[in-house]
Design an enzyme around this catalytic site. Structure first.
Site, mmCIF file in Angstrom:
data_model
loop_
_atom_site.group_PDB
_atom_site.id
_atom_site.type_symbol
_atom_site.label_atom_id
_atom_site.label_comp_id
_atom_site.label_asym_id
_atom_site.label_seq_id
_atom_site.Cartn_x
_atom_site.Cartn_y
_atom_site.Cartn_z
ATOM 1 N N ALA A 1 14.552 -40.077 16.023
ATOM 2 C CA ALA A 1 14.507 -39.394 17.087
ATOM 3 C C ALA A 1 13.216 -38.698 17.319
ATOM 4 O O ALA A 1 12.652 -38.155 16.079
ATOM 5 C CB ALA A 1 15.661 -38.569 17.337
ATOM 6 N N PHE B 1 14.687 -35.778 7.366
ATOM 7 C CA PHE B 1 15.233 -34.538 6.707
ATOM 8 C C PHE B 1 16.884 -34.931 6.492
ATOM 9 O O PHE B 1 17.423 -35.520 5.303
ATOM 10 C CB PHE B 1 15.276 -33.394 7.439
ATOM 11 C CG PHE B 1 16.152 -32.151 7.063
ATOM 12 C CD1 PHE B 1 16.825 -31.876 5.859
ATOM 13 C CD2 PHE B 1 16.844 -31.592 8.283
ATOM 14 C CE1 PHE B 1 17.699 -31.041 5.725
ATOM 15 C CE2 PHE B 1 17.806 -30.619 7.921
ATOM 16 C CZ PHE B 1 18.239 -30.388 6.834
ATOM 17 N N TYR C 1 14.519 -32.843 25.752
ATOM 18 C CA TYR C 1 15.150 -33.189 24.407
ATOM 19 C C TYR C 1 16.735 -33.407 24.422
ATOM 20 O O TYR C 1 17.327 -34.515 24.049
ATOM 21 C CB TYR C 1 14.791 -32.538 23.248
ATOM 22 C CG TYR C 1 15.468 -32.535 21.980
ATOM 23 C CD1 TYR C 1 15.301 -33.674 21.230
ATOM 24 C CD2 TYR C 1 16.611 -31.666 21.557
ATOM 25 C CE1 TYR C 1 16.242 -33.908 19.836
ATOM 26 C CE2 TYR C 1 17.264 -31.810 20.343
ATOM 27 C CZ TYR C 1 17.074 -33.044 19.619
ATOM 28 O OH TYR C 1 17.760 -33.335 18.428
ATOM 29 N N ASN D 1 23.043 -26.271 14.127
ATOM 30 C CA ASN D 1 21.831 -26.310 13.237
ATOM 31 C C ASN D 1 21.672 -26.584 11.804
ATOM 32 O O ASN D 1 22.037 -25.555 11.058
ATOM 33 C CB ASN D 1 21.209 -24.669 13.488
ATOM 34 C CG ASN D 1 21.062 -24.437 14.968
ATOM 35 O OD1 ASN D 1 22.065 -24.431 15.900
ATOM 36 N ND2 ASN D 1 19.707 -24.692 15.442
ATOM 37 N N PHE E 1 11.598 -13.161 16.549
ATOM 38 C CA PHE E 1 11.599 -13.067 18.026
ATOM 39 C C PHE E 1 12.702 -12.584 18.772
ATOM 40 O O PHE E 1 13.704 -13.042 18.314
ATOM 41 C CB PHE E 1 11.122 -14.595 18.709
ATOM 42 C CG PHE E 1 9.709 -14.998 17.912
ATOM 43 C CD1 PHE E 1 8.610 -14.731 18.641
ATOM 44 C CD2 PHE E 1 9.687 -15.913 17.070
ATOM 45 C CE1 PHE E 1 7.339 -15.059 18.289
ATOM 46 C CE2 PHE E 1 8.616 -16.365 16.467
ATOM 47 C CZ PHE E 1 7.253 -15.910 17.218
ATOM 48 N N GLY F 1 8.907 -38.193 8.879
ATOM 49 C CA GLY F 1 9.663 -38.419 7.670
ATOM 50 C C GLY F 1 8.829 -38.615 6.527
ATOM 51 O O GLY F 1 7.502 -39.000 7.125
HETATM 52 N N1 NAD Z 1 18.039 -30.744 12.276
HETATM 53 C C1 NAD Z 1 18.962 -30.247 12.871
HETATM 54 O O1 NAD Z 1 19.301 -29.193 13.019
HETATM 55 C C2 NAD Z 1 19.562 -31.231 14.031
HETATM 56 C C3 NAD Z 1 20.631 -31.068 15.075
HETATM 57 C C4 NAD Z 1 21.152 -31.693 15.890
HETATM 58 C C5 NAD Z 1 20.484 -33.174 15.773
HETATM 59 N N2 NAD Z 1 19.764 -33.497 14.905
HETATM 60 C C6 NAD Z 1 19.257 -34.948 15.041
HETATM 61 O O2 NAD Z 1 19.633 -35.511 13.891
HETATM 62 C C7 NAD Z 1 18.455 -36.585 13.702
HETATM 63 C C8 NAD Z 1 17.813 -36.360 12.308
HETATM 64 O O3 NAD Z 1 16.980 -34.953 12.512
HETATM 65 P P1 NAD Z 1 16.092 -34.350 11.333
HETATM 66 O O4 NAD Z 1 16.223 -33.058 11.582
HETATM 67 O O5 NAD Z 1 16.551 -35.181 10.049
HETATM 68 O O6 NAD Z 1 14.564 -34.793 11.981
HETATM 69 P P2 NAD Z 1 13.550 -35.663 11.064
HETATM 70 O O7 NAD Z 1 12.302 -35.532 12.081
HETATM 71 O O8 NAD Z 1 13.285 -35.070 9.842
HETATM 72 O O9 NAD Z 1 14.016 -36.935 11.176
HETATM 73 C C9 NAD Z 1 13.680 -38.010 12.065
HETATM 74 C C10 NAD Z 1 13.318 -39.388 11.565
HETATM 75 O O10 NAD Z 1 13.027 -40.337 12.628
HETATM 76 C C11 NAD Z 1 11.886 -40.900 12.098
HETATM 77 N N3 NAD Z 1 11.280 -41.444 13.406
HETATM 78 C C12 NAD Z 1 10.752 -40.670 14.620
HETATM 79 N N4 NAD Z 1 10.316 -41.439 15.592
HETATM 80 C C13 NAD Z 1 10.666 -42.726 15.180
HETATM 81 C C14 NAD Z 1 10.239 -44.095 15.501
HETATM 82 N N5 NAD Z 1 9.799 -44.035 17.023
HETATM 83 N N6 NAD Z 1 10.679 -45.077 14.965
HETATM 84 C C15 NAD Z 1 11.371 -44.977 13.721
HETATM 85 N N7 NAD Z 1 11.612 -43.755 13.004
HETATM 86 C C16 NAD Z 1 11.006 -42.705 13.642
HETATM 87 C C17 NAD Z 1 11.048 -39.730 11.788
HETATM 88 O O11 NAD Z 1 9.802 -40.353 10.959
HETATM 89 C C18 NAD Z 1 11.896 -38.968 10.768
HETATM 90 O O12 NAD Z 1 12.076 -39.603 9.346
HETATM 91 C C19 NAD Z 1 17.775 -36.425 15.133
HETATM 92 O O13 NAD Z 1 18.303 -37.500 15.537
HETATM 93 C C20 NAD Z 1 17.930 -35.199 15.506
HETATM 94 O O14 NAD Z 1 17.847 -35.348 17.021
HETATM 95 C C21 NAD Z 1 19.215 -32.831 14.128
#
Ligand code: NAD
Length: 315
Positions: free
Chosen positions: A81, A11, A150, A179, A210, A36
């Protein structure tokens, strides 16, 4: 700049790839496509066929540091992640394997390739744990006391970045995200509620809230967030920096905003609050202004309307 984006098919990562390409950078994407998808990068591949390369690699694999060494990026944006709090509670070893060991693997690759800087997606929503109301919005000086597996696995990475900076001079910035919401969002992520409500209301399916809906979150739009990542490539060295709006939005207010965009008046149904959910959450963005010259600009109504349009057009 030559950039490498882990999790670039996810995302936030895919929006960052779009942004980096539009700025004229060349981008290597590493993703194992667990959450992803290649479709998140389809426009990038059409618009920049020679500037973007995509590799299906797991960040825990032996191949990954070798790939970094071959690609020789100047900056790595580390977004990959295990990003689901509930999965981390059910499968803590799996979570730590990706979020901790995967990050150490990345740092080893960065050391070999003499990478200048790593910009890391930290989690502002879980890093500080349960903070007293009078401390809101949360500043970076607040103690880091995550309350989920996490939250811990994302926090541990920060100490590794500090150690690799001290030992090998690899710079880092850790952006502690609130968020994040926007198009391409997975409903299971940290701000998944926006995608869930929007998806349901488009289909005229009732939504469940909720608790009494007065719980608040700091919803920050994905375009604003990737702007902070782009800026952090050259600023904010060695810092943990909150990336949020500083504004609390209750779940009830969010629901009303999405109803308005979808032009529906269906009331939500209320169920008992889920255990362990924070009552209020909001990040102070003052340090981001000082170190990155960054401030969010998308109002919640404008952001949710982009989510609704995206979901409606991809049905
Ligand atoms: N979405 C939020 O609100 C939010 C808030 C705080 C932090 N984050 C952090 O931002 C980052 C992106 O989050 P997101 O919401 O886009 O999530 P997401 O799940 O859409 O993106 C994570 C991506 O990492 C890839 N991935 C997961 N495990 C992997 C692995 N072992 N090897 C290679 N690729 C791998 C997934 O396929 C995916 O494309 C993450 O590190 C998350 O912890 C997100």
């Amino acid at each position: 700049m030559k950039a490498l984006v882990t999790g670039g098919a996810g995302f936030i990562g895919s929006h960052l790839v779009d942004r980096l390409l539009a700025e004229g950078n060349s981008v290597d994407v590493v993703d194992n496509f667990s959450t992803g998808s290649l479709s998140n990068l389809s426009q990038a591949r059409i618009d920049y066929p020679h500037q973007v390369r995509i590799a299906d690699i797991d960040i825990r694999s032996e191949e990954f540091p070798l790939h970094i060494a071959r690609a020789k990026p100047e900056v790595i944006f580390h977004m990959a992640a295990q990003a689901d709090v509930r999965v981390s509670i059910e499968r803590p070893v799996f979570d730590a394997g990706i979020n901790i060991l995967g990050t150490v693997n990345l740092l080893e690759g960065a050391r070999i390739a003499k990478v200048r800087k790593i910009v890391y997606a930290a989690s502002g929503g879980t890093l500080y744990g349960d903070v007293a109301n009078e401390k809101l919005p949360i500043s970076e000086s607040e103690p880091q006391r995550p309350l989920s597996q996490y939250g811990v696995s994302k926090k541990v990475a920060l100490d590794y970045f500090g150690a690799y900076k001290a030992l090998y001079g690899i710079e880092f910035s850790a952006l502690a995200l609130a968020n994040v919401y926007g198009p391409r969002q997975d409903p299971h992520g940290e701000a998944g509620v926006v995608a869930i409500f929007a998806g349901n209301l488009i289909k005229k399916t009732p939504c469940i809230i909720f608790g009494d809906g007065s719980q608040t979150r700091d919803f920050v739009f994905v375009d604003d967030v990737v702007d902070a990542f782009s800026k952090a490539a050259t600023r904010g060295d060695g810092e943990v920096i909150n990336i949020g709006t500083g504004v609390e939005t209750s779940v009830n207010q969010l629901y009303e905003a999405i109803c308005k965009v979808c032009n529906v008046t269906t009331p939500a149904s209320y169920q008992p609050a889920r255990q362990g959910e924070l009552e209020r959450s909001c990040l102070n963005p003052r340090k981001a202004k000082k170190y990155l010259n960054w401030k969010s600009w998308t109002a919640i109504g404008d952001g949710v309307s982009q989510v609704v349009n995206h979901l409606a057009s991809s049905k």
